[in-house]
Design a protein around this motif. Sequence first.
Motif, short mmCIF file in Angstrom:
data_model
loop_
_atom_site.label_atom_id
_atom_site.label_comp_id
_atom_site.label_asym_id
_atom_site.label_seq_id
_atom_site.Cartn_x
_atom_site.Cartn_y
_atom_site.Cartn_z
N UNK A 186 0.87 -1.17 0.00
CA UNK A 186 0.00 0.00 0.00
C UNK A 186 0.91 1.21 0.00
N UNK A 187 0.75 2.06 -1.00
CA UNK A 187 1.60 3.24 -1.14
C UNK A 187 0.80 4.49 -0.75
N UNK A 188 1.32 5.23 0.20
CA UNK A 188 0.75 6.52 0.58
C UNK A 188 1.60 7.60 -0.06
N UNK A 189 0.96 8.56 -0.73
CA UNK A 189 1.72 9.55 -1.49
C UNK A 189 1.08 10.93 -1.41
N UNK A 190 1.94 11.93 -1.41
CA UNK A 190 1.53 13.33 -1.50
C UNK A 190 1.67 13.74 -2.96
N UNK A 191 0.55 14.10 -3.58
CA UNK A 191 0.55 14.45 -5.01
C UNK A 191 0.68 15.95 -5.24
N UNK A 192 0.79 16.73 -4.19
CA UNK A 192 0.86 18.17 -4.31
C UNK A 192 -0.25 18.84 -3.52
N UNK A 193 -0.17 20.15 -3.42
CA UNK A 193 -1.20 20.88 -2.69
C UNK A 193 -2.50 20.87 -3.49
N UNK A 203 -3.05 13.46 1.11
CA UNK A 203 -2.37 12.27 0.61
C UNK A 203 -3.39 11.31 0.01
N UNK A 204 -2.90 10.43 -0.85
CA UNK A 204 -3.71 9.37 -1.44
C UNK A 204 -3.14 8.03 -1.00
N UNK A 205 -4.00 7.00 -1.03
CA UNK A 205 -3.58 5.63 -0.75
C UNK A 205 -3.76 4.82 -2.03
N UNK A 206 -2.70 4.15 -2.44
CA UNK A 206 -2.67 3.49 -3.76
C UNK A 206 -2.29 2.03 -3.59
N UNK A 207 -3.13 1.17 -4.16
CA UNK A 207 -2.86 -0.26 -4.22
C UNK A 207 -2.47 -0.61 -5.65
#
Length: 315
Positions: A156-163, A170-174
């Motif tokens: 599970x990848x948690x990521x900041x895509x920008x303001x 943040x988003x959670x990506x599988x």
Amino acid sequence: MAKPFASSADLGEKRQTLEVLADGVYALTAEGDPNVGAIEGEDFLVCFEALATPVAAREWLARLREHTGKPVRYLVLSHYHAVRVLGASAFGADVVVAHDRTRELIAERGEQDWASEYARMPRLFREPESIPGLTWPTLTFSDRLTIDLGGGRGDLVLAHCGRGHTEGDLVAWLPRQRIMFAGDLVESQAALYTGDAFHREWASATLDRVASYGALTLVGGRGAVARGADGVAAAIGQTRDFLDVLIREVGGAATLKEAFANAHRALAPRYGSWPIFEHCLPFNVSRLWDELHGIERPRIWTAERDRAVWDELQS
């Protein structure tokens, strides 16, 4: 006749739907109320969003327990808004995860946001006396955090895509299932709240990064689950269009009142019947007006400022 303040008159219960998106991946949607989700690891759960009170969160967890009894190891908060975080104590999570900026925003404006959102959306705060206080992340990051789900379940990848919706979304990506939990960076058939937003960055680079993942299932902050490449593109496109129209109409106005009138006239035909449209628009226009006039960071919303903006624009 004056419009009732924000969502203060929205007291009807919304029908909740628990959807199994893939093996061990769950989403709870509720007719435009905030969405939540959960992902099973080998012997633990990752929960996404916390709802507004522990009582509301426990009702969600009871639904989830019909499918899995695994303990909650991680609770992921997409951003700092009270309706997303104040139910956190119900989860008993070992780790509460958020972006670095989310922790800073809780410290800077968490108390004011709590009072503001409670007045705006009282129905969501089921038994508010159950809230023990502000929710504090125990683990934060700036760019990307990967959780190994174990047992061959992938990452599970948690990521900041920008303001965007805030400074710290943040988003959670599988990646294996190509499922994304996007928080309030994307809404599907629900109006946007942009009162703490960075509109131009959100409408361009941030949404471009969200789209670049190529999700085939996307759970936005509110509204229905978007399915298939076309459905996901439509949800992202709706979000971008709402922002683009708002930027155009507010940017072309001479006064704040004119900006609100223009934005309402342009957006209402497509979005006016969607959840929380009338509630959000005064706060959206006020923040964007500030942004376009050189106020880089959103001003703090207080219950008193909320009422003043509402009375000025929605009267």
